[in-house]
Design a protein around this motif. Sequence first.
Motif, short mmCIF file in Angstrom:
data_model
loop_
_atom_site.label_atom_id
_atom_site.label_comp_id
_atom_site.label_asym_id
_atom_site.label_seq_id
_atom_site.Cartn_x
_atom_site.Cartn_y
_atom_site.Cartn_z
N LEU A 1 -22.83 -37.59 34.56
CA LEU A 1 -23.33 -38.73 35.32
C LEU A 1 -23.92 -38.29 36.66
CD1 LEU A 1 -20.61 -41.44 34.62
CD2 LEU A 1 -22.97 -41.37 33.76
N ALA A 2 -23.24 -37.38 37.34
CA ALA A 2 -23.72 -36.91 38.65
C ALA A 2 -25.08 -36.24 38.53
CB ALA A 2 -22.71 -35.95 39.28
N LEU A 3 -25.34 -35.63 37.38
CA LEU A 3 -26.61 -34.94 37.18
C LEU A 3 -27.65 -35.81 36.49
CD1 LEU A 3 -25.32 -31.37 36.24
CD2 LEU A 3 -26.03 -32.26 38.47
N GLY A 4 -27.42 -37.12 36.49
CA GLY A 4 -28.40 -38.05 35.93
C GLY A 4 -28.50 -37.99 34.42
N ALA A 5 -27.39 -37.76 33.76
CA ALA A 5 -27.32 -37.72 32.29
C ALA A 5 -28.22 -36.63 31.70
CB ALA A 5 -27.64 -39.09 31.69
N ASP A 6 -28.33 -35.54 32.43
CA ASP A 6 -29.13 -34.39 31.98
C ASP A 6 -28.23 -33.42 31.21
OD1 ASP A 6 -30.72 -32.11 31.71
OD2 ASP A 6 -30.85 -31.71 33.86
N LEU A 7 -28.34 -33.44 29.87
CA LEU A 7 -27.48 -32.60 29.03
C LEU A 7 -27.66 -31.12 29.33
CD1 LEU A 7 -27.65 -34.39 25.57
CD2 LEU A 7 -25.71 -34.27 27.13
N GLY A 8 -28.90 -30.70 29.51
CA GLY A 8 -29.16 -29.30 29.83
C GLY A 8 -28.56 -28.92 31.16
N GLY A 9 -28.65 -29.83 32.12
CA GLY A 9 -28.10 -29.56 33.45
C GLY A 9 -26.59 -29.43 33.44
N VAL A 10 -25.91 -30.32 32.72
CA VAL A 10 -24.46 -30.25 32.67
C VAL A 10 -24.01 -28.99 31.93
CG1 VAL A 10 -24.01 -31.67 30.60
CG2 VAL A 10 -22.34 -31.61 32.41
N THR A 11 -24.72 -28.64 30.87
CA THR A 11 -24.37 -27.42 30.13
C THR A 11 -24.56 -26.19 31.00
OG1 THR A 11 -24.98 -28.46 28.04
CG2 THR A 11 -24.93 -26.05 28.08
N THR A 12 -25.67 -26.14 31.71
CA THR A 12 -25.92 -24.99 32.59
C THR A 12 -24.89 -24.94 33.72
OG1 THR A 12 -28.29 -25.05 32.09
CG2 THR A 12 -27.64 -23.94 34.13
N PHE A 13 -24.62 -26.10 34.31
CA PHE A 13 -23.64 -26.15 35.40
C PHE A 13 -22.28 -25.63 34.94
CE2 PHE A 13 -20.31 -28.26 37.85
CZ PHE A 13 -20.67 -27.89 39.13
N LEU A 14 -21.83 -26.11 33.79
CA LEU A 14 -20.52 -25.69 33.30
C LEU A 14 -20.52 -24.23 32.85
CD1 LEU A 14 -19.43 -28.95 31.50
CD2 LEU A 14 -18.42 -27.95 33.56
#
Length: 182
Positions: free
Chosen positions: A137-150
């Motif tokens: 949610l913090a990344l605007g529902a960006d699946l690629g962003g959350v995957t990269t962040f984690l």
Amino acid sequence: MSAEERRESVIRAAITEFARGGYNATSTEAIAKRVGVSQPYLFRLFPSKQAMFLAASDRCLADTRRVFSEAAEGLEGQEALHAMAAAYQRLIVDDPDKLLMQMQMYAAIAAAEASGDHEFGESARAGWLQLWDEIHLALGADLGGVTTFLAYGMLANTLTSLGFPVGHRVWSGFYPSAQPGA
């Protein structure tokens, strides 16, 4: 001190003890000693060593979620990502027991799962999924962003666990805001 305050003390002590010794090598006696209570009293607050470990795991994940939430408050997208990355790096440098507890949690759950105990990890998986959802949610529902962040987060965990100091060349691929002096 009330029972709830004592329970909080036990959770904090359990994070420290489990972080340093792991699930199997940590005795409830060591936790009781750190808190300054008897073992029987400890078991009035928590029904088992596993319950203490799960409470410590839940708290560790909740604290990490809080760090991310506070860092991303009012931000979106890349700004939120960089703020959360920098906040997480500060957390694991300033409070290494949080990082070590995460690593011990993953190891204990993997061992339990390998021996057929699938319930042991349910609470941690639920907490981790909540962490994933909040980052998503913090990344605007960006699946690629959350995957990269984690993925970067797991790399940060590994590098820190291996003892690489922040600023070492192995950290050079991290987000700019997570770099020393940024």
